[in-house]
Design a protein around this motif. Structure first.
Motif, mmCIF file in Angstrom:
data_model
loop_
_atom_site.group_PDB
_atom_site.id
_atom_site.type_symbol
_atom_site.label_atom_id
_atom_site.label_comp_id
_atom_site.label_asym_id
_atom_site.label_seq_id
_atom_site.Cartn_x
_atom_site.Cartn_y
_atom_site.Cartn_z
ATOM 1 N N ALA A 92 32.720 8.332 20.570
ATOM 2 C CA ALA A 92 33.547 9.419 20.026
ATOM 3 C C ALA A 92 32.760 10.706 20.210
ATOM 4 C CB ALA A 92 33.803 9.176 18.539
ATOM 5 N N SER A 93 33.429 11.862 20.084
ATOM 6 C CA SER A 93 32.716 13.118 20.328
ATOM 7 C C SER A 93 31.665 13.367 19.238
ATOM 8 C CB SER A 93 33.704 14.287 20.347
ATOM 9 O OG SER A 93 34.207 14.491 19.038
ATOM 10 N N SER A 94 30.641 14.148 19.583
ATOM 11 C CA SER A 94 29.596 14.491 18.611
ATOM 12 C C SER A 94 30.196 15.197 17.411
ATOM 13 C CB SER A 94 28.580 15.425 19.239
ATOM 14 O OG SER A 94 27.842 14.739 20.162
ATOM 15 N N GLN A 95 31.206 16.046 17.656
ATOM 16 C CA GLN A 95 31.850 16.765 16.535
ATOM 17 C C GLN A 95 32.498 15.763 15.579
ATOM 18 O OE1 GLN A 95 31.774 17.604 19.738
ATOM 19 N NE2 GLN A 95 33.023 19.407 20.126
ATOM 20 N N ASP A 96 33.212 14.780 16.137
ATOM 21 C CA ASP A 96 33.864 13.780 15.273
ATOM 22 C C ASP A 96 32.822 12.960 14.503
ATOM 23 O OD1 ASP A 96 36.367 14.601 15.880
ATOM 24 O OD2 ASP A 96 36.999 12.771 16.915
ATOM 25 N N ILE A 97 31.728 12.633 15.187
ATOM 26 C CA ILE A 97 30.689 11.848 14.510
ATOM 27 C C ILE A 97 30.123 12.666 13.343
ATOM 28 C CG2 ILE A 97 28.359 10.877 14.779
ATOM 29 C CD1 ILE A 97 29.222 10.082 17.670
ATOM 30 N N GLN A 98 29.840 13.956 13.593
ATOM 31 C CA GLN A 98 29.278 14.800 12.533
ATOM 32 C C GLN A 98 30.258 14.954 11.375
ATOM 33 O OE1 GLN A 98 26.047 15.528 12.566
ATOM 34 N NE2 GLN A 98 26.543 15.973 10.419
ATOM 35 N N GLU A 99 31.516 15.180 11.717
ATOM 36 C CA GLU A 99 32.539 15.349 10.685
ATOM 37 C C GLU A 99 32.670 14.060 9.854
ATOM 38 O OE1 GLU A 99 34.276 17.930 9.702
ATOM 39 O OE2 GLU A 99 35.836 16.947 8.493
ATOM 40 N N ALA A 100 32.627 12.911 10.528
ATOM 41 C CA ALA A 100 32.727 11.627 9.813
ATOM 42 C C ALA A 100 31.551 11.476 8.848
ATOM 43 C CB ALA A 100 32.754 10.475 10.807
ATOM 44 N N LEU A 101 30.339 11.793 9.333
ATOM 45 C CA LEU A 101 29.151 11.652 8.468
ATOM 46 C C LEU A 101 29.266 12.579 7.256
ATOM 47 C CD1 LEU A 101 26.468 11.551 11.320
ATOM 48 C CD2 LEU A 101 26.952 9.673 9.719
ATOM 49 N N ASP A 102 29.725 13.817 7.475
ATOM 50 C CA ASP A 102 29.862 14.767 6.362
ATOM 51 C C ASP A 102 30.890 14.270 5.350
ATOM 52 O OD1 ASP A 102 28.041 16.329 7.677
ATOM 53 O OD2 ASP A 102 29.511 17.771 8.464
ATOM 54 N N ARG A 103 31.998 13.747 5.871
ATOM 55 C CA ARG A 103 33.041 13.258 4.958
ATOM 56 C C ARG A 103 32.557 12.056 4.143
ATOM 57 N NH1 ARG A 103 38.899 13.257 7.955
ATOM 58 N NH2 ARG A 103 38.886 15.379 8.724
ATOM 59 N N ILE A 104 31.823 11.167 4.811
ATOM 60 C CA ILE A 104 31.323 9.990 4.088
ATOM 61 C C ILE A 104 30.351 10.439 2.995
ATOM 62 C CG2 ILE A 104 30.010 7.832 4.273
ATOM 63 C CD1 ILE A 104 31.045 7.594 7.179
ATOM 64 N N GLN A 105 29.469 11.362 3.365
ATOM 65 C CA GLN A 105 28.489 11.883 2.398
ATOM 66 C C GLN A 105 29.208 12.405 1.147
ATOM 67 O OE1 GLN A 105 24.957 13.445 3.661
ATOM 68 N NE2 GLN A 105 24.537 13.137 1.502
#
Ligand code: PMP
Ligand code: GLU
Length: 398
Positions: A378-391
């Protein structure tokens, strides 16, 4: 309706089901980040697309002859095995199918009788055990150790073998763990397989996606007599971003392949003619695209592993291959919030879907509870957004 008894022995594929659920939510307009799909997010490289278009324009739109794969593609597959894997196969030892999934299924149909045992190291790709069950076989699940990169040891294999064992299934690099068997571990396993005289299906579909100097070895190349007992499985889905084209292939002893071809002739005839010409270009054309995608996956792997390890309660090993992160989440069990109590990986997966709008697959789908699988294709942006949302969602838990 009264369905065949075998239907009560199997479940729908956990990965396909999670993919469908995420797709449905997105269609409903939910702002979801899906790290479910085990497929490259890249487009199929242009020269391969062009080969598909050319096939349509030049009338390559009929049943293929033979149904088991066009001769040019079988030749290209033989060359690939020789060059990449040091394996010498003749074209009559090759079958081309609707994805590697069908190659594996056809082999199980051909080899497994009611009551036969099949050794499967866990975590395993979700379809292995149910395909065995569908044919009346008994999966013998061998749990592997995280500190051995989730690779089965020769000793574990030996202990799992009984007089009813017909076959063992290997997958390196592994979906979902990213584990890659070392040369010495694989040699020891090959020795046990040769000693026991059983069959082996080796699923090598992620062989091109390796990191940190890990090396891929085909088990059939290690002991000459194993060539008569091994089905080597591969395909173009993962290395060439061609999941939708549905081309996989297998190579093995001629009698096994002949029987698989017989089965295929009664189920799908051939895989799509256009796709076979595209796969031919994938194997024979320039290979730079494979390395470009691998490098992108490596960056995303580093990003997601670091990000997951920074989340409270997540412990993630660094995978050496494929494109999945598989963190241990057991430390979160027992936590609760207004959403409810987290008691399993399935609960945590549902919590993240509802509260973080991030989709992943629970480890239970791979025969190993206590983990989650995140695809980093998946794109780096999606990965970052997913990590932020999980946090953010995890701050609700206490
Ligand atoms: N084996 C493994 C381990 C996989 O992850 C997949 C992904 N679908 C497959 C086989 C089948 O791939 P395909 O049918 O797309 O070739
Ligand atoms: N293999 C991919 C996955 O594990 C695609 C879905 C499937 O065929 O299982 O997500």
């Amino acid at each position: 309706m009264s369905f065949a008894k075998r239907m009560s022995n199997i479940q729908a594929s956990a990965t396909v089901a999670a993919f469908a659920r995420a797709g449905e939510l997105k269609r409903q307009g939910v702002d979801l980040i899906s790290l479910v799909a085990g497929e490259p997010d890249f487009d199929t490289p242009e020269h391969i697309q062009d080969a598909g278009i050319e096939a349509i324009r030049t009338g390559k739109t009929k049943y293929t002859n033979p149904a088991s794969g066009i001769p040019e593609l079988k030749d290209a597959i033989c060359n690939k095995f020789q060059q990449d894997n040091n394996l010498s196969y003749a074209p009559q030892q090759i079958i081309v199918t609707c994805g590697a999934k069908q190659t594996i299924f056809d082999a199980i149909v051909v080899l497994i009788d009611e009551g036969d045992e099949v050794v499967i190291p866990a975590p395993y790709w979700t379809s292995y055990a149910d395909q065995v069950r569908l044919m009346g076989g008994t999966p013998v699940i061998v749990p592997t150790a995280p500190d051995r990169n989730f690779c089965m040891t020769a000793r574990q294999l030996q202990d799992a073998i009984s007089s009813r064992t017909k076959m063992v299934m290997l997958n390196s690099p592994c979906n979902p763990t990213g584990g890659v068997y070392s040369h010495s571990d694989l040699q020891a396993i090959a020795d046990v397989i040769a000693w026991a005289g059983i069959y082996v299906i080796t699923d090598e579909i992620y062989e091109k996606l390796l990191y940190d100097g890990a090396q891929h070895i085909s088990i059939a190349s290690l002991i000459p007599e194993l060539m008569n007992k091994t089905l080597t499985v591969n395909g173009v889905s993962k290395a060439y971003a061609m999941t939708g084209w549905r081309v996989g292939y297998g190579a093995g002893p001629q009698d096994l392949i002949a029987n698989m071809i017989k089965v295929q002739s009664q189920e799908t005839t051939n895989t799509c003619s256009i796709s076979q010409y595209a796969a031919l270009e994938a194997l024979n054309g320039p290979q730079g695209c494979v390395e470009t995608m691998r490098q992108a996956f490596e960056k995303r792997r580093n990003q997601i592993v670091e990000g997951l390890n920074n989340l409270p309660g997540f412990q993630c090993r660094t995978p050496q291959g494929a494109f999945y992160a598989f963190p241990d989440v057991t430390k979160l069990f027992g936590a609760s919030s207004s959403w409810g109590k987290i008691e399993s990986d399935i609960d945590l997966c549902n919590f993240l879907l509802d509260e973080a709008r991030v989709a992943c697959v629970p480890g239970a789908g791979f025969g190993t509870s206590g983990y989650l699988r995140f695809s980093y294709a998946a794109s780096s942006q999606d990965i970052q957004e997913a990590l932020d949302r999980i946090q953010t969602a995890l701050t609700q838990l206490n």
